[in-house]
Design a protein around this motif. Structure first.
Motif, PDB file in Angstrom:
ATOM      1  N   HIS A  57      22.263 -33.127-112.823  1.00 12.94           N
ATOM      2  CA  HIS A  57      21.863 -34.416-112.250  1.00 12.94           C
ATOM      3  C   HIS A  57      22.828 -34.834-111.127  1.00 12.94           C
ATOM      4  O   HIS A  57      22.392 -35.256-110.057  1.00 12.94           O
ATOM      5  CB  HIS A  57      21.829 -35.482-113.344  1.00 12.94           C
ATOM      6  N   TYR A  58      24.124 -34.712-111.374  1.00 11.45           N
ATOM      7  CA  TYR A  58      25.104 -35.089-110.352  1.00 11.45           C
ATOM      8  C   TYR A  58      24.959 -34.224-109.098  1.00 11.45           C
ATOM      9  O   TYR A  58      25.072 -34.723-107.977  1.00 11.45           O
ATOM     10  CB  TYR A  58      26.533 -34.982-110.891  1.00 11.45           C
ATOM     11  N   LEU A  59      24.707 -32.943-109.286  1.00 10.56           N
ATOM     12  CA  LEU A  59      24.532 -32.046-108.145  1.00 10.56           C
ATOM     13  C   LEU A  59      23.287 -32.422-107.348  1.00 10.56           C
ATOM     14  O   LEU A  59      23.332 -32.501-106.113  1.00 10.56           O
ATOM     15  CB  LEU A  59      24.443 -30.596-108.626  1.00 10.56           C
ATOM     16  N   ILE A  60      22.187 -32.671-108.042  1.00 19.60           N
ATOM     17  CA  ILE A  60      20.952 -33.069-107.360  1.00 19.60           C
ATOM     18  C   ILE A  60      21.161 -34.366-106.593  1.00 19.60           C
ATOM     19  O   ILE A  60      20.733 -34.503-105.440  1.00 19.60           O
ATOM     20  CB  ILE A  60      19.792 -33.209-108.372  1.00 19.60           C
ATOM     21  N   MET A  61      21.831 -35.323-107.198  1.00 19.04           N
ATOM     22  CA  MET A  61      22.041 -36.613-106.536  1.00 19.04           C
ATOM     23  C   MET A  61      22.978 -36.476-105.328  1.00 19.04           C
ATOM     24  O   MET A  61      22.754 -37.113-104.292  1.00 19.04           O
ATOM     25  CB  MET A  61      22.584 -37.643-107.527  1.00 19.04           C
ATOM     26  N   ALA A  62      24.004 -35.663-105.437  1.00 18.62           N
ATOM     27  CA  ALA A  62      24.913 -35.465-104.305  1.00 18.62           C
ATOM     28  C   ALA A  62      24.178 -34.832-103.126  1.00 18.62           C
ATOM     29  O   ALA A  62      24.346 -35.262-101.976  1.00 18.62           O
ATOM     30  CB  ALA A  62      26.101 -34.598-104.721  1.00 18.62           C
TER      31      ALA A  62
END
Length: 167
Positions: free
Chosen positions: A66-71
């Motif tokens: 999730h953090y990677l997608i959002m970044a």
């Protein structure tokens, strides 16, 4: 209507952000949030179908995803709005290297925790021996594992020890 869409909202580093570019960036971020939720739900369903217990490893993997997608979505949204990210990424890389050296031990334990939670080589309830101690694993976290010794003492063991030493 065209005037309203092309209305200047603010300027960032010489780049004019209009209502249309702002809304486009916002839509990119919102689509990323929806895509991340759908992907996380799909991973959880796939784990349940395969009989894999949804524990810390699956949660950590989906949270990191999730953090990677959002970044990536925020970077794309800013790039779409016309914000030049080259200098920001260069500064971020320098900052990350400095922070990496300063927090090497924490980062090592974090990565070790991800490895332990994803591989599930050690699970709560397992009996482990390390540094001459025998203990039962009570809880596993992303940075450390809590074990209970034969003397009924709880010991917080950095995950790096459990990955790098013979256990």
């Amino acid at each position: 209507m065209q005037q309203l869409i092309d209305q200047k909202l603010f300027t960032i580093g010489g780049t004019v952000v209009t209502l249309s570019t702002f809304l486009t960036g916002l839509m990119i971020v919102l689509l990323a949030v929806v895509a991340s939720r759908i992907l996380r739900a799909a991973i959880h369903r796939a784990a349940e179908v395969r009989g894999v217990q949804i524990d810390g490893g699956v949660r950590v993997a989906t949270r990191l995803m999730h953090y990677l997608i959002m970044a990536v979505a925020i970077a794309i949204a800013l790039q779409t709005a016309g914000v030049e990210l080259t200098a920001l990424f260069a500064a971020g890389a320098v900052f990350a290297v400095g922070l990496g050296f300063a927090m090497q031990n924490i980062a090592q334990n974090f990565v070790s925790g991800v490895i332990l939670l994803v591989e599930r080589s050690i699970r709560p309830g397992d009996i482990v021996e390390f540094d001459g101690r025998v203990a039962r694993v009570r809880e596993m976290g992303i940075r450390a594992t809590i074990v209970r010794t034969r003397d009924d003492e709880d010991v917080i063991v950095p995950n790096g020890i459990l990955v790098q030493q013979a256990v």
